[in-house]
Design an enzyme around this catalytic site. Structure first.
Site, mmCIF file in Angstrom:
data_model
loop_
_atom_site.group_PDB
_atom_site.id
_atom_site.type_symbol
_atom_site.label_atom_id
_atom_site.label_comp_id
_atom_site.label_asym_id
_atom_site.label_seq_id
_atom_site.Cartn_x
_atom_site.Cartn_y
_atom_site.Cartn_z
ATOM 1 N N GLU A 182 0.883 -1.184 0.000
ATOM 2 C CA GLU A 182 0.000 0.000 0.000
ATOM 3 C C GLU A 182 0.907 1.216 0.000
ATOM 4 O OE1 GLU A 182 -3.289 0.027 -0.157
ATOM 5 O OE2 GLU A 182 -3.539 -2.141 -0.091
ATOM 6 N N CYS B 169 -2.066 9.637 2.321
ATOM 7 C CA CYS B 169 -1.610 8.990 1.078
ATOM 8 C C CYS B 169 -2.511 9.320 -0.106
ATOM 9 C CB CYS B 169 -1.505 7.490 1.261
ATOM 10 S SG CYS B 169 -3.056 6.728 1.771
HETATM 11 P P1 NAD Z 1 8.245 4.534 4.915
HETATM 12 O O1 NAD Z 1 8.262 3.764 3.661
HETATM 13 O O2 NAD Z 1 9.378 5.397 5.253
HETATM 14 O O3 NAD Z 1 8.026 3.580 6.187
HETATM 15 C C1 NAD Z 1 7.017 2.584 6.238
HETATM 16 C C2 NAD Z 1 7.456 1.442 7.135
HETATM 17 O O4 NAD Z 1 8.637 0.862 6.594
HETATM 18 C C3 NAD Z 1 7.791 1.848 8.555
HETATM 19 O O5 NAD Z 1 7.263 0.882 9.432
HETATM 20 C C4 NAD Z 1 9.300 1.866 8.588
HETATM 21 O O6 NAD Z 1 9.828 1.542 9.844
HETATM 22 C C5 NAD Z 1 9.662 0.803 7.578
HETATM 23 N N1 NAD Z 1 10.946 1.050 6.913
HETATM 24 C C6 NAD Z 1 11.560 2.224 6.732
HETATM 25 N N2 NAD Z 1 12.716 2.057 6.069
HETATM 26 C C7 NAD Z 1 12.836 0.746 5.831
HETATM 27 C C8 NAD Z 1 13.807 -0.078 5.177
HETATM 28 N N3 NAD Z 1 14.898 0.450 4.632
HETATM 29 N N4 NAD Z 1 13.581 -1.395 5.105
HETATM 30 C C9 NAD Z 1 12.469 -1.924 5.623
HETATM 31 N N5 NAD Z 1 11.524 -1.206 6.249
HETATM 32 C C10 NAD Z 1 11.700 0.101 6.355
HETATM 33 O O7 NAD Z 1 6.883 5.376 4.816
HETATM 34 P P2 NAD Z 1 6.352 6.488 5.815
HETATM 35 O O8 NAD Z 1 7.240 7.680 5.737
HETATM 36 O O9 NAD Z 1 6.093 5.893 7.146
HETATM 37 O O10 NAD Z 1 4.933 6.817 5.181
HETATM 38 C C11 NAD Z 1 4.751 7.740 4.147
HETATM 39 C C12 NAD Z 1 4.476 7.041 2.834
HETATM 40 O O11 NAD Z 1 3.496 6.029 3.016
HETATM 41 C C13 NAD Z 1 3.910 7.980 1.804
HETATM 42 O O12 NAD Z 1 4.450 7.686 0.548
HETATM 43 C C14 NAD Z 1 2.417 7.670 1.819
HETATM 44 O O13 NAD Z 1 1.758 8.009 0.633
HETATM 45 C C15 NAD Z 1 2.446 6.193 2.061
HETATM 46 N N6 NAD Z 1 1.209 5.716 2.646
HETATM 47 C C16 NAD Z 1 0.425 4.902 1.905
HETATM 48 C C17 NAD Z 1 -0.780 4.474 2.424
HETATM 49 C C18 NAD Z 1 -1.690 3.586 1.624
HETATM 50 O O14 NAD Z 1 -2.611 3.027 2.212
HETATM 51 N N7 NAD Z 1 -1.498 3.436 0.328
HETATM 52 C C19 NAD Z 1 -1.173 4.857 3.707
HETATM 53 C C20 NAD Z 1 -0.329 5.660 4.440
HETATM 54 C C21 NAD Z 1 0.868 6.106 3.904
#
Ligand code: NAD
Length: 536
Positions: free
Chosen positions: A244, A280
């Site tokens: 997602e 998002c």
């Molecule tokens: P992110 O990708 O930085 O982090 C998401 C998760 O991944 C966190 O739990 C984090 O700890 C983990 N993570 C971070 N770096 C990692 C790595 N190198 N390897 C493995 N895991 C890792 O995203 P964010 O900043 O928390 O959220 C913002 C993004 O999420 C935006 O792009 C937003 O559009 C998207 N988002 C999408 C939805 C949806 O339902 N489509 C909902 C909410 C947010």
């Protein structure tokens, strides 16, 4: 040491990632205590799944009710944690997070008995008397990673799906929304089964360590960049994924909204400014003609003044950016824009505050158009026609949502037919996510797979195909043509048996039940006639 022999010697899951410049490189956590906690959790969950604990529908219902109890009994703690994380207004916490999850739980509770039923399918002549159906299998032990922007909703809604479908789960809240993360770690073990469900806390290092283990499904919510890391790591074990993700969701608005311009602008700005733009599916940018741009800006000034009165910074209805890192990123996009800031533009690093901002005359190469903004800034790009807007959208990655504000049916139809997006919402924003029966998910760069409502159950279930036959000698005689030695006449007989026939569309159970009811009615009528003729 890992729980799977495949991963014991193989630490290559990051190699490809490090070679690709678009991936941030992350060190794998070497913390032994963390590894112990992780492996313990996986082994306990695998053991519980192996003991068929979660196969019982009553158990699933009980766990869903306990999750709801957890929310109800700690309602204000959740509101408080969200406020501490990013000054999320109470109304937004209640409506877009807490009640949203409660409704999702209720939806699953209302439908779970229907979802778990095997689904009988149409059959051909060859299987006319057999039973063919889809059996929904839980995957097993699933891993759920969530993002920080709706830390309650995007952690618990996938968990609700995982529980309803009968899985055990390891869930990792986002470390960025740290107050909410701590609350989950404290509360969930008090309410949910401690063998089946485990909260694991940590950031990218720990997440990377977790991805070295084998899970039966990974459900990830976050950015496309990290989504690719997760996808790569899952590929090592051929683990199915639901991703997602995010991206730039466009809004197209045309002159046909006419006298409804203020309502349209209200809906667009509300969608942009909820959670200070950290949504998002927030409208990322607007595409419209220069004439509509003028009308849009005029209405937007009134709407923002109406929403937040004299100063949005003082308003209790406007959230803050989650942290300084994200503030700096957004501030940098804004400071580099070559567009004209026509509303807002004020920022305050100490408070992580970015004012509701509209930027006009933005070009496609502008800083604001390079990445998902994820903040309360709305750039407007002018186009001369709907077709130009469609071409513009199609030059970018497939968005999570396409918003169309138009009263012209042909314009709406053209966007629907010619653009690809996770969802499309016409004449409103965000509200598509409130229809629980609609799938929620992206396509291409905005995600893989979907959830919510029935789609959550499907996302966490493997659809197992089942064909059940008996040893009926007549049917065995008919189908014996398939056995060697192969002959021309047997081939012709088989061709008849497997050919698509009108009978394929008959639902055998329904047909038999109609035939039985009809027969019973006919017999009753004939008996009536017979009795009448004989005795009356
Ligand atoms: P992110 O990708 O930085 O982090 C998401 C998760 O991944 C966190 O739990 C984090 O700890 C983990 N993570 C971070 N770096 C990692 C790595 N190198 N390897 C493995 N895991 C890792 O995203 P964010 O900043 O928390 O959220 C913002 C993004 O999420 C935006 O792009 C937003 O559009 C998207 N988002 C999408 C939805 C949806 O339902 N489509 C909902 C909410 C947010």
């Amino acid at each position: 040491m890992t729980t799977d022999s495949l991963s014991e010697t193989d630490s290559t899951c990051l190699i490809n990632i490090e070679n690709d410049q678009s991936y941030p490189s992350v060190v794998i956590s070497q913390d032994d205590a963390f590894s112990d906690t992780l492996l313990q959790a996986i082994l306990r969950a695998r053991d519980a799944f192996g003991r068929n604990v979660t196969r019982s529908v009553d158990f699933r219902i009980d766990q869903l009710k306990k999750l709801r109890k957890c929310i109800d009994e700690n309602y204000e703690e959740f509101v408080g944690a969200l406020k501490a994380d990013f000054r999320k207004p109470r109304m937004e916490s209640v409506i877009t997070e807490i009640e949203y999850v409660k409704n999702d739980i209720q939806y699953q509770l209302d439908h779970i008995h229907e979802y778990v039923k095997p689904q009988h399918v149409q059959k051909g002549l060859a299987n006319f008397f057999d039973d063919a159906y889809v059996h929904y299998d839980p995957y097993g032990v699933v891993l759920i990673f969530s993002a920080w922007n709706y830390p309650v909703q995007v952690l618990l809604c996938p968990l609700v799906g995982a529980i309803a479908a009968g899985n055990c789960a390891l869930i990792k809240p986002s470390e960025v929304a740290s107050n909410t993360e701590k609350l989950f770690a404290k509360l969930l073990p008090q309410y949910l089964d401690q063998d089946c469900y485990h909260v694991i806390t940590g950031g990218p290092e720990e997440a990377t360590r977790m991805l070295q283990e084998r899970f039966d499904l990974v459900f990830f919510t976050g950015s496309p960049v990290v989504g690719k890391i997760v996808y790569n790591a899952a590929a090592k074990f051929m683990t199915p994924v639901i991703l997602e993700l995010g991206g730039k969701s466009p809004v197209y608005i045309d002159e046909s909204v006419g006298s409804q311009m203020t309502v349209a602008v209200k809906r667009i700005l509300w969608g942009k400014l909820v959670n200070a733009g950290q949504t998002c599916i927030a409208p990322d940018y607007v595409l419209c003609s220069p004439d509509v741009q003028d009308k849009f800006i005029k209405a937007a000034k009134e709407v923002i003044a109406d929403f937040y009165k004299t100063d949005p910074k003082l308003s209790e209805s406007f959230a803050r950016i989650i942290n300084v890192k994200n503030f700096d990123r957004i501030n940098s996009l804004l400071s580099k824009t070559t567009g004209k800031v026509v509303i807002g533009g004020e920022t305050d690093r100490d408070e992580c505050y970015v004012a509701p901002t509209v930027v006009a005359g933005v070009s496609s190469s502008d800083s604001l158009m390079r990445e998902e903004i994820f903040g309360p800034i709305l750039p407007i790009v002018t186009v001369d026609s709907a077709d130009e807007a469609i071409a513009y959208v199609n030059r970018g990655e497939k968005p999570l949502t396409m918003y169309i504000f138009s009263n012209k049916k042909d314009v709406v139809d053209r966007f629907l037919a010619r653009t690809s997006s996770g969802s499309t919402c016409i004449n409103d924003t965000l509200m598509q996510a409130c229809v629980h029966a609609l799938p929620f998910g992206g396509v291409g760069n905005s995600g893989i797979g979907s959830y919510h409502g029935q789609f959550s159950f499907a996302a966490f279930s493997h659809s197992k195909a089942v064909l059940a036959k008996d040893y009926n000698p007549v049917l065995e005689f008919l189908a014996a043509a398939r056995y060697p030695p192969y002959t021309e006449s047997n081939t012709n007989r088989l061709k008849l048996l497997i050919a698509k026939s009108p009978l394929d569309n008959l639902n055998m159970r329904k047909t038999l039940s109609y035939a039985f009811t009809f027969g019973l009615g006919l017999a009753t009528m004939l008996a009536g006639v017979f009795i009448y003729n004989k005795y009356v």
